[in-house]
Design an enzyme around this catalytic site. Structure first.
Site, PDB file in Angstrom:
ATOM      1  CG  ASN A   9      17.859  -1.986  42.133  1.00  0.00           C
ATOM      2  OD1 ASN A   9      17.334  -2.658  41.249  1.00  0.00           O
ATOM      3  ND2 ASN A   9      18.365  -0.791  41.919  1.00  0.00           N
ATOM      4  NE  ARG A  10      11.242  -4.770  39.225  1.00  0.00           N
ATOM      5  CZ  ARG A  10      11.418  -4.753  37.921  1.00  0.00           C
ATOM      6  NH1 ARG A  10      12.044  -5.729  37.328  1.00  0.00           N
ATOM      7  NH2 ARG A  10      10.947  -3.756  37.201  1.00  0.00           N
ATOM      8  CG  ASP A  75      26.565   2.444  47.047  1.00  0.00           C
ATOM      9  OD1 ASP A  75      25.329   2.298  47.027  1.00  0.00           O
ATOM     10  OD2 ASP A  75      27.095   3.562  47.193  1.00  0.00           O
ATOM     11  N   GLY A 158      18.018   2.683  35.812  1.00  0.00           N
ATOM     12  CA  GLY A 158      18.847   3.820  36.219  1.00  0.00           C
ATOM     13  C   GLY A 158      19.285   4.679  35.041  1.00  0.00           C
ATOM     14  CE  LYS A 180      23.936  -2.391  32.982  1.00  0.00           C
ATOM     15  NZ  LYS A 180      22.869  -2.051  33.910  1.00  0.00           N
ATOM     16  CG  HIS A 185      29.065  -0.472  36.217  1.00  0.00           C
ATOM     17  ND1 HIS A 185      28.389  -0.317  35.026  1.00  0.00           N
ATOM     18  CD2 HIS A 185      28.123  -0.470  37.181  1.00  0.00           C
ATOM     19  CE1 HIS A 185      27.102  -0.203  35.272  1.00  0.00           C
ATOM     20  NE2 HIS A 185      26.905  -0.288  36.563  1.00  0.00           N
ATOM     21  NE  ARG A 186      25.169  -3.990  39.750  1.00  0.00           N
ATOM     22  CZ  ARG A 186      24.696  -2.922  39.089  1.00  0.00           C
ATOM     23  NH1 ARG A 186      24.307  -3.022  37.831  1.00  0.00           N
ATOM     24  NH2 ARG A 186      24.601  -1.763  39.695  1.00  0.00           N
TER      25      ARG A 186
HETATM   26  P1  IMP Z   1      22.871   2.457  44.238  1.00  0.00           P
HETATM   27  O1  IMP Z   1      24.099   1.654  44.040  1.00  0.00           O
HETATM   28  O2  IMP Z   1      21.660   1.598  44.402  1.00  0.00           O
HETATM   29  O3  IMP Z   1      23.033   3.497  45.296  1.00  0.00           O
HETATM   30  O4  IMP Z   1      22.606   3.183  42.856  1.00  0.00           O
HETATM   31  C1  IMP Z   1      22.940   4.509  42.588  1.00  0.00           C
HETATM   32  C2  IMP Z   1      22.219   5.003  41.369  1.00  0.00           C
HETATM   33  O5  IMP Z   1      22.896   4.540  40.216  1.00  0.00           O
HETATM   34  C3  IMP Z   1      20.771   4.586  41.244  1.00  0.00           C
HETATM   35  O6  IMP Z   1      20.030   5.650  40.725  1.00  0.00           O
HETATM   36  C4  IMP Z   1      20.816   3.468  40.270  1.00  0.00           C
HETATM   37  O7  IMP Z   1      19.674   3.384  39.533  1.00  0.00           O
HETATM   38  C5  IMP Z   1      21.997   3.841  39.394  1.00  0.00           C
HETATM   39  N1  IMP Z   1      22.632   2.635  38.907  1.00  0.00           N
HETATM   40  C6  IMP Z   1      23.220   1.663  39.639  1.00  0.00           C
HETATM   41  N2  IMP Z   1      23.656   0.684  38.825  1.00  0.00           N
HETATM   42  C7  IMP Z   1      23.332   1.055  37.562  1.00  0.00           C
HETATM   43  C8  IMP Z   1      23.491   0.437  36.296  1.00  0.00           C
HETATM   44  O8  IMP Z   1      24.026  -0.667  36.135  1.00  0.00           O
HETATM   45  N3  IMP Z   1      23.026   1.145  35.242  1.00  0.00           N
HETATM   46  C9  IMP Z   1      22.432   2.361  35.357  1.00  0.00           C
HETATM   47  N4  IMP Z   1      22.237   2.962  36.513  1.00  0.00           N
HETATM   48  C10 IMP Z   1      22.681   2.306  37.622  1.00  0.00           C
END
Ligand code: IMP
Length: 202
Positions: A9-10, A75, A158, A180, A185-186
């Site tokens: 995921n870029r 994740d 997302g 952000k 969270h990240r």
């Molecule tokens: P995964 O961690 O790649 O499985 O992401 C799960 C879902 O949450 C995906 O649809 C991502 O686009 C969304 N997502 C993950 N991180 C973020 C973020 O920081 N902001 C908004 N959506 C996120």
């Protein structure tokens, strides 16, 4: 030391690189940060775990075993209180086959239609697994907020256009990447991950 961000995921790679680079002790001087773009032979890793932690550990372990470099996998899930914590671990596939960011956001708005602001609380949870030769660690970051009543903002990815973090009246997508990356969270999970990485090289 070389580390690999275990994601295709870029958007995540961009955010993680920016957060890791924004370090008072120049973490990036001591780490060369690679991503799966540098290892095109590693394909999609199926996320079939029952929890965010299981998925993060599976991604980090798979990439460590293939590269023999310290691997760091994220994740993330959006847990909406009035939906009993859904979509949670299923956030990426929330709208089913052919899911996209837009379809996921539209489904969330539909499920919450008629739900008042006071009952639209949600938590973004990010679990990071760090796996290497002698290391198997987990870092977690959580941000509470609420789901807006319409998509707003152009930044991020997302669910960013729907998530309004506590203390703000605008969405992650309106706040912009600089802020952000300071409050998300990240970034909270990566702050813990940085402490673990510093110990690794000290
Ligand atoms: P995964 O961690 O790649 O499985 O992401 C799960 C879902 O949450 C995906 O649809 C991502 O686009 C969304 N997502 C993950 N991180 C973020 C973020 O920081 N902001 C908004 N959506 C996120």
């Amino acid at each position: 030391m070389r580390i690999v961000l275990a994601t295709h995921n870029r958007h995540k790679v961009e955010e993680m690189r920016a957060i890791l680079a924004d370090s008072s002790d120049d973490l990036t001087d001591r780490f060369e940060i690679l991503s799966l773009e540098d290892f095109p032979e590693i394909g999609e890793i199926i996320e079939d775990g029952a929890t965010l932690e299981e998925n993060a550990r599976k991604k980090a372990r798979t990439v460590f075993e293939k590269t023999l470099l310290v691997s760091l996998a994220d994740d993330t899930g959006l847990e909406v209180d009035s939906l009993g914590g859904r979509p949670g671990v299923y956030s990426a596939r929330y709208s089913g086959k052919g899911a996209s960011y837009l379809k996921n956001n539209q489904k969330l708005l539909k499920e919450l239609s008629g739900v008042p602001t006071s009952k639209r609380s949600a938590t973004f949870r990010c679990v990071i697994s760090i796996i290497g030769d002698n290391i198997d660690e987990i870092a977690v970051g959580e941000v509470k907020g609420k789901i807006g009543s319409e998509m707003r903002g152009e930044n991020g990815f997302g669910y960013d256009p729907l998530f309004i973090p506590d203390g703000y009246e605008i969405t992650y997508a309106e706040i912009g990447s600089k802020i952000k990356n300071r409050i998300s969270h990240r970034s909270l999970a990566l702050e813990q991950a940085k402490t673990i990485l510093r110990q690794l090289v000290s």
